[in-house]
Design a protein around this motif. Structure first.
Motif, PDB file in Angstrom:
ATOM      1  N   GLU A 128     -14.073  17.846  -2.428  1.00 26.19           N
ATOM      2  CA  GLU A 128     -14.367  16.499  -1.915  1.00 26.19           C
ATOM      3  C   GLU A 128     -14.224  15.486  -3.043  1.00 26.19           C
ATOM      4  OE1 GLU A 128     -15.469  15.253   1.141  1.00 26.19           O
ATOM      5  OE2 GLU A 128     -14.996  17.173   2.094  1.00 26.19           O
ATOM      6  N   SER A 129     -14.812  15.823  -4.189  1.00 28.35           N
ATOM      7  CA  SER A 129     -14.774  14.908  -5.334  1.00 28.35           C
ATOM      8  C   SER A 129     -13.350  14.721  -5.844  1.00 28.35           C
ATOM      9  CB  SER A 129     -15.622  15.439  -6.477  1.00 28.35           C
ATOM     10  OG  SER A 129     -16.922  15.536  -6.046  1.00 28.35           O
ATOM     11  N   LEU A 130     -12.604  15.801  -5.891  1.00 29.36           N
ATOM     12  CA  LEU A 130     -11.226  15.698  -6.383  1.00 29.36           C
ATOM     13  C   LEU A 130     -10.413  14.768  -5.475  1.00 29.36           C
ATOM     14  CD1 LEU A 130     -10.535  19.367  -7.509  1.00 29.36           C
ATOM     15  CD2 LEU A 130     -10.494  17.359  -8.966  1.00 29.36           C
ATOM     16  N   SER A 131     -10.619  14.890  -4.172  1.00 28.16           N
ATOM     17  CA  SER A 131      -9.910  14.004  -3.229  1.00 28.16           C
ATOM     18  C   SER A 131     -10.305  12.560  -3.485  1.00 28.16           C
ATOM     19  CB  SER A 131     -10.250  14.372  -1.787  1.00 28.16           C
ATOM     20  OG  SER A 131      -9.944  15.697  -1.563  1.00 28.16           O
ATOM     21  N   HIS A 132     -11.595  12.356  -3.705  1.00 28.89           N
ATOM     22  CA  HIS A 132     -12.132  11.015  -3.954  1.00 28.89           C
ATOM     23  C   HIS A 132     -11.508  10.419  -5.228  1.00 28.89           C
ATOM     24  CE1 HIS A 132     -15.266   8.004  -4.817  1.00 28.89           C
ATOM     25  NE2 HIS A 132     -15.308   8.545  -6.026  1.00 28.89           N
ATOM     26  N   TYR A 133     -11.507  11.225  -6.300  1.00 26.98           N
ATOM     27  CA  TYR A 133     -10.965  10.730  -7.571  1.00 26.98           C
ATOM     28  C   TYR A 133      -9.445  10.547  -7.510  1.00 26.98           C
ATOM     29  CZ  TYR A 133     -15.440  11.223  -9.858  1.00 26.98           C
ATOM     30  OH  TYR A 133     -16.751  11.064 -10.207  1.00 26.98           O
ATOM     31  N   LEU A 134      -8.808  11.378  -6.711  1.00 27.06           N
ATOM     32  CA  LEU A 134      -7.349  11.279  -6.579  1.00 27.06           C
ATOM     33  C   LEU A 134      -6.974   9.905  -6.007  1.00 27.06           C
ATOM     34  CD1 LEU A 134      -4.864  12.988  -7.102  1.00 27.06           C
ATOM     35  CD2 LEU A 134      -4.994  13.828  -4.775  1.00 27.06           C
ATOM     36  N   VAL A 135      -7.773   9.442  -5.053  1.00 25.48           N
ATOM     37  CA  VAL A 135      -7.523   8.110  -4.461  1.00 25.48           C
ATOM     38  C   VAL A 135      -7.625   7.050  -5.556  1.00 25.48           C
ATOM     39  CG1 VAL A 135      -8.413   6.408  -2.812  1.00 25.48           C
ATOM     40  CG2 VAL A 135      -8.316   8.818  -2.183  1.00 25.48           C
ATOM     41  N   PHE A 136      -8.682   7.154  -6.366  1.00 26.30           N
ATOM     42  CA  PHE A 136      -8.881   6.189  -7.472  1.00 26.30           C
ATOM     43  C   PHE A 136      -7.702   6.230  -8.437  1.00 26.30           C
ATOM     44  CE2 PHE A 136     -13.408   6.013  -6.433  1.00 26.30           C
ATOM     45  CZ  PHE A 136     -13.656   4.676  -6.664  1.00 26.30           C
ATOM     46  N   PHE A 137      -7.349   7.452  -8.844  1.00 23.36           N
ATOM     47  CA  PHE A 137      -6.294   7.599  -9.862  1.00 23.36           C
ATOM     48  C   PHE A 137      -4.951   7.106  -9.341  1.00 23.36           C
ATOM     49  CE2 PHE A 137      -8.862  11.386 -11.694  1.00 23.36           C
ATOM     50  CZ  PHE A 137      -9.744  10.491 -12.294  1.00 23.36           C
ATOM     51  N   GLU A 138      -4.709   7.312  -8.061  1.00 19.35           N
ATOM     52  CA  GLU A 138      -3.441   6.832  -7.489  1.00 19.35           C
ATOM     53  C   GLU A 138      -3.400   5.306  -7.483  1.00 19.35           C
ATOM     54  OE1 GLU A 138      -1.960  10.625  -4.817  1.00 19.35           O
ATOM     55  OE2 GLU A 138      -3.328   9.174  -3.922  1.00 19.35           O
ATOM     56  N   LEU A 139      -4.565   4.716  -7.245  1.00 17.31           N
ATOM     57  CA  LEU A 139      -4.638   3.243  -7.294  1.00 17.31           C
ATOM     58  C   LEU A 139      -4.393   2.740  -8.711  1.00 17.31           C
ATOM     59  CD1 LEU A 139      -7.644   2.336  -4.964  1.00 17.31           C
ATOM     60  CD2 LEU A 139      -5.254   1.684  -4.671  1.00 17.31           C
ATOM     61  N   PHE A 140      -5.013   3.432  -9.675  1.00 19.46           N
ATOM     62  CA  PHE A 140      -4.818   3.068 -11.089  1.00 19.46           C
ATOM     63  C   PHE A 140      -3.343   3.207 -11.463  1.00 19.46           C
ATOM     64  CE2 PHE A 140      -9.369   4.743 -12.069  1.00 19.46           C
ATOM     65  CZ  PHE A 140      -9.903   3.555 -11.589  1.00 19.46           C
ATOM     66  N   LEU A 141      -2.749   4.282 -10.953  1.00 16.05           N
ATOM     67  CA  LEU A 141      -1.341   4.549 -11.274  1.00 16.05           C
ATOM     68  C   LEU A 141      -0.440   3.448 -10.700  1.00 16.05           C
ATOM     69  CD1 LEU A 141       0.881   6.448 -12.377  1.00 16.05           C
ATOM     70  CD2 LEU A 141       0.820   7.659 -10.207  1.00 16.05           C
ATOM     71  N   LYS A 142      -0.775   3.041  -9.483  1.00 16.35           N
ATOM     72  CA  LYS A 142      -0.007   1.979  -8.819  1.00 16.35           C
ATOM     73  C   LYS A 142      -0.076   0.700  -9.668  1.00 16.35           C
ATOM     74  CE  LYS A 142       0.514   0.854  -3.946  1.00 16.35           C
ATOM     75  NZ  LYS A 142      -0.223   0.784  -2.696  1.00 16.35           N
ATOM     76  N   ASP A 143      -1.301   0.420 -10.095  1.00 15.00           N
ATOM     77  CA  ASP A 143      -1.536  -0.766 -10.921  1.00 15.00           C
ATOM     78  C   ASP A 143      -0.777  -0.660 -12.258  1.00 15.00           C
ATOM     79  OD1 ASP A 143      -2.856  -3.175 -11.650  1.00 15.00           O
ATOM     80  OD2 ASP A 143      -4.209  -1.977 -12.926  1.00 15.00           O
ATOM     81  N   ALA A 144      -0.832   0.555 -12.843  1.00 11.54           N
ATOM     82  CA  ALA A 144      -0.147   0.791 -14.123  1.00 11.54           C
ATOM     83  C   ALA A 144       1.360   0.647 -13.964  1.00 11.54           C
ATOM     84  CB  ALA A 144      -0.484   2.187 -14.633  1.00 11.54           C
ATOM     85  N   ASN A 145       1.854   1.070 -12.812  1.00  9.75           N
ATOM     86  CA  ASN A 145       3.282   0.966 -12.515  1.00  9.75           C
ATOM     87  C   ASN A 145       3.735  -0.486 -12.469  1.00  9.75           C
ATOM     88  OD1 ASN A 145       5.621   2.401 -11.871  1.00  9.75           O
ATOM     89  ND2 ASN A 145       4.388   3.753 -10.582  1.00  9.75           N
ATOM     90  N   VAL A 146       2.927  -1.295 -11.780  1.00 11.83           N
ATOM     91  CA  VAL A 146       3.237  -2.732 -11.662  1.00 11.83           C
ATOM     92  C   VAL A 146       3.230  -3.369 -13.053  1.00 11.83           C
ATOM     93  CG1 VAL A 146       2.375  -4.938 -10.738  1.00 11.83           C
ATOM     94  CG2 VAL A 146       2.325  -2.874  -9.324  1.00 11.83           C
ATOM     95  N   GLN A 147       2.183  -3.025 -13.825  1.00 11.81           N
ATOM     96  CA  GLN A 147       2.055  -3.598 -15.171  1.00 11.81           C
ATOM     97  C   GLN A 147       3.206  -3.161 -16.070  1.00 11.81           C
ATOM     98  OE1 GLN A 147      -1.741  -3.018 -16.955  1.00 11.81           O
ATOM     99  NE2 GLN A 147      -2.770  -4.392 -15.530  1.00 11.81           N
ATOM    100  N   LYS A 148       3.603  -1.907 -15.912  1.00 13.27           N
ATOM    101  CA  LYS A 148       4.707  -1.394 -16.740  1.00 13.27           C
ATOM    102  C   LYS A 148       5.982  -2.177 -16.451  1.00 13.27           C
ATOM    103  CE  LYS A 148       7.523   2.165 -16.179  1.00 13.27           C
ATOM    104  NZ  LYS A 148       8.007   3.489 -15.848  1.00 13.27           N
ATOM    105  N   LYS A 149       6.268  -2.317 -15.154  1.00 17.28           N
ATOM    106  CA  LYS A 149       7.489  -3.043 -14.771  1.00 17.28           C
ATOM    107  C   LYS A 149       7.453  -4.482 -15.306  1.00 17.28           C
ATOM    108  CE  LYS A 149       8.708  -0.403 -10.702  1.00 17.28           C
ATOM    109  NZ  LYS A 149       8.374  -0.274  -9.285  1.00 17.28           N
ATOM    110  N   LYS A 150       6.246  -5.035 -15.258  1.00 19.79           N
ATOM    111  CA  LYS A 150       6.086  -6.439 -15.639  1.00 19.79           C
ATOM    112  C   LYS A 150       6.193  -6.634 -17.154  1.00 19.79           C
ATOM    113  CE  LYS A 150       2.625  -9.923 -14.466  1.00 19.79           C
ATOM    114  NZ  LYS A 150       1.298 -10.042 -13.821  1.00 19.79           N
ATOM    115  N   TYR A 151       5.521  -5.737 -17.899  1.00 18.89           N
ATOM    116  CA  TYR A 151       5.372  -5.999 -19.341  1.00 18.89           C
ATOM    117  C   TYR A 151       6.352  -5.268 -20.262  1.00 18.89           C
ATOM    118  CZ  TYR A 151       1.047  -8.319 -17.992  1.00 18.89           C
ATOM    119  OH  TYR A 151       0.138  -9.153 -17.422  1.00 18.89           O
ATOM    120  N   VAL A 152       6.808  -4.098 -19.871  1.00 14.90           N
ATOM    121  CA  VAL A 152       7.678  -3.350 -20.796  1.00 14.90           C
ATOM    122  C   VAL A 152       8.910  -4.180 -21.162  1.00 14.90           C
ATOM    123  CG1 VAL A 152       9.153  -1.295 -21.070  1.00 14.90           C
ATOM    124  CG2 VAL A 152       6.861  -1.067 -20.145  1.00 14.90           C
TER     125      VAL A 152
END
Lengths: 313, 166
Positions: free
Chosen positions: B123-147
């Motif tokens: 249950e916890s892993l599923s919960h954290y996976l949602v968080f991490f995927e959101l972080f990853l999405k955000d990191a992806n946007v930032q990468k495209k923007k700033y790199v």
């Protein structure tokens, strides 16, 4: 013995104790830690074992959780099925009994939460402890169906383990199957037996009835050994193996053969004379006192009371 | 001589721009590995019920060095039968641009791992996976923007300095 999972204060207190003399450790929430050494309970004070302590080491919730965490090598989830049954077997075949709040859903145990007590039982491998009774169990080239009867802590499992070892010494061509539901007979960790069980196949975990069926189908055993038969389904499993012509050596809780006869579920087994030998153990003199070996009609066949030296003292 | 100095300055500024941008790349890579690792854990804990140490030691995964280094810190904690502390985690994550809330979530997951039954872990892993995927999405946007932006900015700064010098 690997006591790495114990709190440091307890480990230090046990240093001076002869390892084989420790029978069990009891951790009850907010109560003193109790160490059973040769049948006498000690408390822990200033990292030493004392009979009556003024300021004894008390058990905390954190202490209980840490023991479980460490005993499971940091992977409690890997022991979920064992914990549901109220125990956990760790390295060296040490069995940790767990008490707490049982969480249930639709008649099934989901988990045990709010752990309140832990009982750590130290297994004692006593090679050749079955020798005093073994001659009474032999029938030509095989063994009689045997039921070992004793109250808890009198050495049933130790005796059963040594019988498995003696069988492989007696005749290596006998296919022996051990149904080790609670990992107590072989003390297996990650599938590897930590205790001497001779040349036997082992099915770990699971339920007796399923294990009997699967084991008979897949391993074609001549003898099956199993611990603690108690329920209706256990009796049915024994009857199934009996009808398949397989020899059974099992154990059960009862203080005497008379008490066994009063047990409702065992009536069928006794009426059908499934077992030809009954071995009664007790703690009367010392752990592992052989009160008697009986035949199918409960006629005593061994001459006198003897000790199978389970106490290691 | 002036030409060489200008070239060195231009290269240094471009490298600085690239280095700044690279932090976003590392962050994205770290989070990608984290998401992959969480998915692996879900399988290993839910189905094979493999011990954490075995998962960490015996299985060969193609994680990037920064995530491997983080897993090593975690493995050391497990070997000592300790729970991962936020301090140990932060020490290991200083070179990676994980935001405070991301560090807290990573710490929560790794300090919770192995402490409960398989159902709660899943249950916890599923919960954290949602968080991490959101972080990853955000990191992806930032990468495209700033790199690209930092690289260009570095180069342009270099050009500007060279022009000033000339």
């Amino acid at each position: 013995m690997n006591f790495a999972f114990l709190p440091i204060e307890v480990k230090e207190a046990l240093i001076e104790t002869v390892e084989n003399h420790i029978y069990e450790l009891r951790f009850r929430l907010n109560q003193p830690v109790l160490v059973n050494v040769k049948g006498v309970f000690y408390e822990i004070e200033k990292n030493k074992l004392v009979l009556k302590a003024n300021n004894s080491l008390k058990v905390s919730k954190q202490m209980l959780e840490n023991i479980i965490f460490k005993a499971s090598s940091g992977s409690v989830y890997a022991y979920t099925e064992q914990i549901k049954q109220g125990f956990l077997t760790t390295l060296g075949g040490v069995r940790i009994g767990i008490c707490g709040e049982v969480v249930m859903e639709q008649d099934k145990v989901l988990h045990i939460k709010n752990i309140s007590s832990i009982n750590i039982r130290i297994p004692h491998e006593v090679i050749n402890c079955a020798l005093p009774i073994f001659p009474y169990l032999i029938e030509n080239k095989s063994l009689y169906n045997t039921l070992i009867i004793s109250p808890p802590g009198a050495g049933k499992t130790t005796m059963l383990r040594d019988i498995a070892y003696q069988i492989s010494k007696f005749n290596t061509s006998i296919n022996t199957l051990i149904l080790d539901e609670r990992y107590e007979i072989s003390g297996s960790v990650n599938g590897v037996p930590q205790l001497n069980i001779g040349q036997a196949d082992i099915i770990l975990g699971g339920k007796k009835q399923q294990n009997f069926e699967a084991g008979i189908r897949s391993m074609s055993p001549q003898i099956i050994l199993c611990d603690e038969i108690a329920t209706k389904s256990d009796i049915e499993a024994i009857l199934y193996a009996f009808r398949c012509g397989i020899r059974i050596i099992a154990t059960t809780h009862a203080s005497s053969e008379t008490e066994l006869k009063t047990k409702h579920y065992f009536k069928t087994l006794l009426q059908k004379k499934v077992f030809n030998r009954f071995v009664v153990l007790s703690n009367n003199y010392k752990v592992g006192t052989i009160e008697g070996v009986y035949d199918a009609n409960f006629k005593k066949i061994n001459k006198e009371k003897s000790l199978c030296n389970l106490s290691l003292v | 001589m002036q030409f060489i100095i200008s070239l060195v300055l231009l290269m240094a500024c471009s490298y600085l721009g690239y280095a700044f941008g690279n932090f976003y790349k590392l962050r994205e890579q770290f989070l990608q590995d984290l998401v992959n690792f969480t998915q692996i854990l879900k399988t290993e804990i839910g189905f094979s019920k493999e011990h954490l140490l075995n998962i960490l030691k015996e299985k060969k995964y193609n994680f990037r060095p920064q995530f491997v280094s983080f897993l090593k810190t975690y493995t050391k904690c497990l070997e000592k039968e300790e729970i991962l502390t936020l301090e140990a985690l932060k020490t290991n994550l200083t070179s990676i641009y994980l935001e405070e809330k991301e560090q807290v979530e990573v710490h929560h997951l790794f300090s919770f791992l192995g402490t409960t039954d398989s159902m709660s872990q899943m249950e916890s892993l599923s919960h954290y996976l949602v968080f991490f995927e959101l972080f990853l999405k955000d990191a992806n946007v930032q990468k495209k923007k700033y790199v690209g932006a930092y690289s260009k900015l570095g180069f342009l700064t270099g050009v500007f300095i060279v022009i000033l010098l000339l």
